[in-house]
Design a protein around this motif. Structure first.
Motif, PDB file in Angstrom:
ATOM      1  N   GLY A   5       0.643  -1.366   0.021  1.00  0.00           N
ATOM      2  CA  GLY A   5      -0.151   0.065  -0.096  1.00  0.00           C
ATOM      3  C   GLY A   5       0.897   1.174   0.060  1.00  0.00           C
ATOM      4  O   GLY A   5       2.046   1.072  -0.269  1.00  0.00           O
ATOM      5  N   GLU A   6       0.222   2.337   0.337  1.00  0.00           N
ATOM      6  CA  GLU A   6       0.988   3.576   0.382  1.00  0.00           C
ATOM      7  C   GLU A   6       1.575   4.095   1.521  1.00  0.00           C
ATOM      8  O   GLU A   6       2.883   3.869   1.561  1.00  0.00           O
ATOM      9  CB  GLU A   6      -0.153   4.537   0.032  1.00  0.00           C
ATOM     10  CG  GLU A   6       0.206   6.033  -0.234  1.00  0.00           C
ATOM     11  CD  GLU A   6      -0.642   6.997  -0.449  1.00  0.00           C
ATOM     12  OE1 GLU A   6      -1.633   6.607  -1.300  1.00  0.00           O
ATOM     13  OE2 GLU A   6      -0.750   8.185   0.135  1.00  0.00           O
ATOM     14  N   ALA A   7       1.048   4.220   2.727  1.00  0.00           N
ATOM     15  CA  ALA A   7       1.687   4.997   3.627  1.00  0.00           C
ATOM     16  C   ALA A   7       0.540   4.800   4.862  1.00  0.00           C
ATOM     17  O   ALA A   7      -0.639   4.784   4.762  1.00  0.00           O
ATOM     18  CB  ALA A   7       1.966   6.270   3.712  1.00  0.00           C
ATOM     19  N   PRO A   8       0.964   4.854   6.154  1.00  0.00           N
ATOM     20  CA  PRO A   8      -0.009   4.643   7.435  1.00  0.00           C
ATOM     21  C   PRO A   8      -0.709   5.906   7.123  1.00  0.00           C
ATOM     22  O   PRO A   8      -0.112   6.873   7.072  1.00  0.00           O
ATOM     23  CB  PRO A   8       0.799   4.321   8.560  1.00  0.00           C
ATOM     24  CG  PRO A   8       2.402   3.967   8.188  1.00  0.00           C
ATOM     25  CD  PRO A   8       2.514   4.833   6.759  1.00  0.00           C
ATOM     26  N   GLY A   9      -1.925   5.690   8.067  1.00  0.00           N
ATOM     27  CA  GLY A   9      -2.959   6.958   8.397  1.00  0.00           C
ATOM     28  C   GLY A   9      -3.085   6.950   9.913  1.00  0.00           C
ATOM     29  O   GLY A   9      -1.948   6.383  10.598  1.00  0.00           O
ATOM     30  N   GLU A  47      -3.418   3.450  11.959  1.00  0.00           N
ATOM     31  CA  GLU A  47      -1.929   2.658  11.569  1.00  0.00           C
ATOM     32  C   GLU A  47      -0.967   3.168  12.660  1.00  0.00           C
ATOM     33  O   GLU A  47      -0.274   2.361  12.962  1.00  0.00           O
ATOM     34  CB  GLU A  47      -1.633   2.516  10.183  1.00  0.00           C
ATOM     35  CG  GLU A  47      -2.553   1.861   9.043  1.00  0.00           C
ATOM     36  CD  GLU A  47      -3.803   2.510   8.852  1.00  0.00           C
ATOM     37  OE1 GLU A  47      -4.041   3.988   9.062  1.00  0.00           O
ATOM     38  OE2 GLU A  47      -4.848   1.947   8.269  1.00  0.00           O
ATOM     39  N   PRO A  79      -0.421  -1.985   9.082  1.00  0.00           N
ATOM     40  CA  PRO A  79      -0.745  -1.301   8.190  1.00  0.00           C
ATOM     41  C   PRO A  79      -2.149  -1.645   7.817  1.00  0.00           C
ATOM     42  O   PRO A  79      -2.845  -2.893   8.427  1.00  0.00           O
ATOM     43  CB  PRO A  79      -0.068  -2.049   7.126  1.00  0.00           C
ATOM     44  CG  PRO A  79       0.488  -3.293   7.485  1.00  0.00           C
ATOM     45  CD  PRO A  79       0.772  -3.056   9.041  1.00  0.00           C
ATOM     46  N   PHE A  80      -2.964  -0.902   7.359  1.00  0.00           N
ATOM     47  CA  PHE A  80      -4.377  -0.936   6.753  1.00  0.00           C
ATOM     48  C   PHE A  80      -5.174  -1.563   8.035  1.00  0.00           C
ATOM     49  O   PHE A  80      -5.880  -2.620   8.074  1.00  0.00           O
ATOM     50  CB  PHE A  80      -4.623  -2.075   5.726  1.00  0.00           C
ATOM     51  CG  PHE A  80      -3.894  -1.603   4.349  1.00  0.00           C
ATOM     52  CD1 PHE A  80      -5.058  -0.641   3.807  1.00  0.00           C
ATOM     53  CD2 PHE A  80      -2.746  -1.757   3.772  1.00  0.00           C
ATOM     54  CE1 PHE A  80      -4.392   0.063   2.551  1.00  0.00           C
ATOM     55  CE2 PHE A  80      -2.423  -1.088   2.590  1.00  0.00           C
ATOM     56  CZ  PHE A  80      -3.421  -0.231   1.949  1.00  0.00           C
ATOM     57  N   ASN A  88       3.610  -1.488   3.239  1.00  0.00           N
ATOM     58  CA  ASN A  88       3.413   0.123   2.590  1.00  0.00           C
ATOM     59  C   ASN A  88       4.789   0.334   2.380  1.00  0.00           C
ATOM     60  O   ASN A  88       5.760  -0.074   2.661  1.00  0.00           O
ATOM     61  CB  ASN A  88       2.985   1.036   3.572  1.00  0.00           C
ATOM     62  CG  ASN A  88       1.618   1.013   4.109  1.00  0.00           C
ATOM     63  OD1 ASN A  88       0.706   0.636   3.188  1.00  0.00           O
ATOM     64  ND2 ASN A  88       1.288   0.952   5.430  1.00  0.00           N
ATOM     65  N   HIS A 144      -6.575   1.452  -4.935  1.00  0.00           N
ATOM     66  CA  HIS A 144      -6.216   1.679  -3.412  1.00  0.00           C
ATOM     67  C   HIS A 144      -7.759   1.692  -2.699  1.00  0.00           C
ATOM     68  O   HIS A 144      -8.639   2.184  -3.256  1.00  0.00           O
ATOM     69  CB  HIS A 144      -5.567   2.958  -2.834  1.00  0.00           C
ATOM     70  CG  HIS A 144      -4.967   2.963  -1.516  1.00  0.00           C
ATOM     71  ND1 HIS A 144      -6.108   3.193  -0.677  1.00  0.00           N
ATOM     72  CD2 HIS A 144      -3.966   2.813  -0.918  1.00  0.00           C
ATOM     73  CE1 HIS A 144      -5.165   3.080   0.484  1.00  0.00           C
ATOM     74  NE2 HIS A 144      -4.065   2.996   0.258  1.00  0.00           N
TER      75      HIS A 144
HETATM   76  N1  URA Z   1      -3.494   3.278   3.523  1.00  0.00           N
HETATM   77  C1  URA Z   1      -2.538   2.798   2.910  1.00  0.00           C
HETATM   78  O1  URA Z   1      -1.913   2.891   1.862  1.00  0.00           O
HETATM   79  N2  URA Z   1      -1.742   1.963   3.994  1.00  0.00           N
HETATM   80  C2  URA Z   1      -2.162   1.962   5.332  1.00  0.00           C
HETATM   81  O2  URA Z   1      -1.461   1.139   5.937  1.00  0.00           O
HETATM   82  C3  URA Z   1      -3.685   2.353   5.637  1.00  0.00           C
HETATM   83  C4  URA Z   1      -4.207   3.415   4.517  1.00  0.00           C
END
Ligand code: URA
Length: 264
Positions: A115-119, A122, A128-129, A161, A234
């Motif tokens: 995925g992209e990055a933690p929010g 997370e 993650p996610f 991520n 996503h």
């Molecule tokens: N979106 C993401 O890409 N990764 C995460 O861990 C949470 C949201």
């Protein structure tokens, strides 16, 4: 400044003494006195040009990507990779995030998700996610019998991520941040050795397959490090654009078919 004239009066003499005092005549600078009035003018040499102070050469700009590549390359397993990422100090996101979000699920799973990055969620939980998008991700993969909590590698998921630290205010990661974390995510894939890779959204695609434009590139298999790669939407995008879930479902079915094929 020096004068051979004899002072004519007591006042002149005192003024001259004060001047010499100002010139530090009372401080010895050599073992032997030198009468500079007697120096032969022919010996007078032009003053040597003052030496330039040694200005240190500006140090090489730190190559953050090369530093990341070196650290990632040294990691011999996932634990060492996590440690290497923990000790990587060149990404500013580390300063604002609560913690590193490394991965979740089964490292031995056949399928790995990037995925992209933690929010926010997370960042709090360190996985993650796990927020709203994560719940949709879990539901999507449950539909093809895959889960991060599976008891078997066969039906498991391994999730990570591109960026391991939450960007402040959930802003999109910057190009420089993606570049410097790319060696780590590549090494992560290399060490986890999944059979298939699913890239969720543009940031994952830009880091792993160097392509953007998820609407155009989704659904077509690519290959990285000999691993088939499926770019798809996503889940956060799908929450905002539910009509695209139909296309994402198409991508998931392609993944299921591929997993069935590679099992035989
Ligand atoms: N979106 C993401 O890409 N990764 C995460 O861990 C949470 C949201």
């Amino acid at each position: 400044m020096h004068s051979n004239r004899m002072p004519k009066s007591r006042d002149d003499a005192e003024a001259l003494l004060r001047l010499h005092l100002e010139y530090a005549v009372d401080q010895a600078i050599g073992d032997e006195p030198i009468n500079r009035y007697e120096l032969d003018k022919r010996d007078a040499r032009p003053l040597e040009p003052a030496k330039k102070p040694a200005v240190p050469e500006p140090s090489e700009p730190l190559d953050k990507v090369a530093a990341a590549a070196e650290m990632a390359g040294k990691a011999r397993n996932l634990e060492e990779l996590r440690d290497a990422m923990e000790s990587y100090e060149h990404c500013n996101l580390k300063n604002s995030a609560r913690r590193l979000v490394f991965s979740d699920g089964r490292p031995d799973a056949r399928l790995m998700i990037v995925g992209e990055a933690p929010g926010r969620d997370e960042d709090i939980q360190g996985k993650p996610f796990v927020g709203k998008a994560g719940r949709l991700l879990d539901a999507m993969f449950a539909a093809i019998d895959l889960s991060r909590n599976s008891d078997t590698a066969e039906n498991g998921l391994y999730i990570t991520n591109v960026i391991p630290w939450r960007p402040p205010g959930n802003r999109a990661p910057e190009t420089e941040e993606i570049e410097m974390m790319r060696p780590f995510v590549f090494r992560h894939v290399e060490l986890a050795e999944p059979e298939l890779l699913v890239l969720m959204g543009n940031i994952a695609c830009s880091a792993i397959i160097n392509s953007m434009g998820i609407t155009r590139i989704r659904g077509d298999w690519r290959e990285v490090q000999g691993i088939p790669v499926m770019p798809t939407f996503h889940p956060a995008y799908l929450l905002r654009n539910p009509l695209s879930k139909r296309l994402a479902w198409h991508d998931l079915l392609a993944v299921k078919v591929k997993m069935g094929e590679s099992k035989q």
